[in-house]
Design a protein around this motif. Structure first.
Motif, PDB file in Angstrom:
ATOM      1  N   UNK A   1       1.036  -1.191  -0.512  1.00  0.00           N
ATOM      2  CA  UNK A   1       0.009  -0.410   0.023  1.00  0.00           C
ATOM      3  C   UNK A   1       0.825   1.545   0.500  1.00  0.00           C
ATOM      4  N   UNK A   2       1.869   1.330  -0.129  1.00  0.00           N
ATOM      5  CA  UNK A   2       2.785   2.536  -0.934  1.00  0.00           C
ATOM      6  C   UNK A   2       2.850   3.110  -2.009  1.00  0.00           C
ATOM      7  N   UNK A   3       3.330   3.810  -2.840  1.00  0.00           N
ATOM      8  CA  UNK A   3       3.088   4.644  -4.430  1.00  0.00           C
ATOM      9  C   UNK A   3       1.991   5.374  -4.460  1.00  0.00           C
ATOM     10  N   UNK A   4       2.061   4.618  -5.913  1.00  0.00           N
ATOM     11  CA  UNK A   4       0.830   4.867  -6.701  1.00  0.00           C
ATOM     12  C   UNK A   4      -0.626   3.940  -6.028  1.00  0.00           C
ATOM     13  N   UNK A   5      -0.165   2.270  -5.760  1.00  0.00           N
ATOM     14  CA  UNK A   5      -1.313   1.294  -4.701  1.00  0.00           C
ATOM     15  C   UNK A   5      -2.138   1.812  -3.927  1.00  0.00           C
ATOM     16  N   UNK A   6      -1.545   2.919  -3.274  1.00  0.00           N
ATOM     17  CA  UNK A   6      -2.394   3.504  -2.395  1.00  0.00           C
ATOM     18  C   UNK A   6      -3.907   4.119  -2.249  1.00  0.00           C
ATOM     19  N   UNK A   7      -3.998   4.702  -3.678  1.00  0.00           N
ATOM     20  CA  UNK A   7      -5.815   4.899  -4.382  1.00  0.00           C
ATOM     21  C   UNK A   7      -5.750   3.621  -4.281  1.00  0.00           C
ATOM     22  N   UNK A   8      -5.831   2.507  -5.090  1.00  0.00           N
ATOM     23  CA  UNK A   8      -6.162   1.260  -5.310  1.00  0.00           C
ATOM     24  C   UNK A   8      -6.227   0.798  -3.853  1.00  0.00           C
ATOM     25  N   UNK A   9      -6.053   1.079  -3.205  1.00  0.00           N
ATOM     26  CA  UNK A   9      -6.711   0.239  -1.821  1.00  0.00           C
ATOM     27  C   UNK A   9      -7.310   1.227  -1.227  1.00  0.00           C
ATOM     28  N   UNK A  10      -7.533   2.473  -1.265  1.00  0.00           N
ATOM     29  CA  UNK A  10      -8.320   3.497  -0.769  1.00  0.00           C
ATOM     30  C   UNK A  10      -9.081   3.563  -1.527  1.00  0.00           C
ATOM     31  N   UNK A  11      -9.024   3.014  -2.434  1.00  0.00           N
ATOM     32  CA  UNK A  11     -10.140   3.249  -3.567  1.00  0.00           C
ATOM     33  C   UNK A  11     -11.985   3.064  -2.850  1.00  0.00           C
ATOM     34  N   UNK A  12     -11.808   1.210  -2.786  1.00  0.00           N
ATOM     35  CA  UNK A  12     -13.234   0.798  -2.389  1.00  0.00           C
ATOM     36  C   UNK A  12     -13.230   1.872  -1.519  1.00  0.00           C
ATOM     37  N   UNK A  13     -12.702   1.676   0.503  1.00  0.00           N
ATOM     38  CA  UNK A  13     -13.462   2.562   1.027  1.00  0.00           C
ATOM     39  C   UNK A  13     -14.641   3.883   0.556  1.00  0.00           C
TER      40      UNK A  13
END
Length: 150
Positions: free
Chosen positions: A96-108
């Protein structure tokens, strides 16, 4: 009977993914290799780990993991080596670092936004003035009767 055998073969197919010639002699290294392999994505099968995949690329990745472990790499170093070569997509559980945090946060974020929009809609609907429904005129009743008879 043939269907039962076919079903058993299909269910047991992932068990045969790791070939006997891939298995390391050292049980501790083999256990580490299996643990790493369960967290790496098969780039051909996509949502299957390389330990369960029969694809040639999955076999190559399993051999590469074992090769790195035999060379003395730690689990983290072996995974980092593979991520450096194939990208972070190879991880079944990306960081959940870098640009991936957006993917992790998108659902919630989408869930909260959807709940907020639903709440606004329900409040506006509840506070909207009730519309009067007028009865049909004689002309409309006649037209409706004419349509229904056809």
């Amino acid at each position: 009977m043939k269907r039962l055998i076919l079903a058993l073969i299909l269910v047991a197919a992932p068990v045969w993914a790791v070939q006997p010639d891939e298995i390391l002699d050292d049980p501790a290294l083999e256990a580490r290799a299996r643990e790493i392999s369960k967290n790496l994505r098969c780039l051909v099968c996509r949502n299957e780990n390389i330990d369960d995949s029969n694809a040639e690329l999955a076999r190559d990745l399993r051999l590469l993991v074992r090769e790195r472990l035999v060379a003395g790499d730690s689990n983290e170093e072996a995974v980092a080596y593979i991520v450096d070569r194939y990208g972070e997509y190879v991880l079944l559980n990306p960081t959940a670092r870098g640009a991936n945090w957006m993917l992790w946060a998108a659902g919630p974020i989408m869930l909260i936004a959807g709940l907020g929009l639903g709440l606004v809609y329900l409040r506006r609907r509840g506070s909207a003035p009730e519309q009067k429904v007028e009865a049909l005129s004689d002309e409309e009743k006649a037209r409706l009767a004419e349509i229904m008879d056809d």
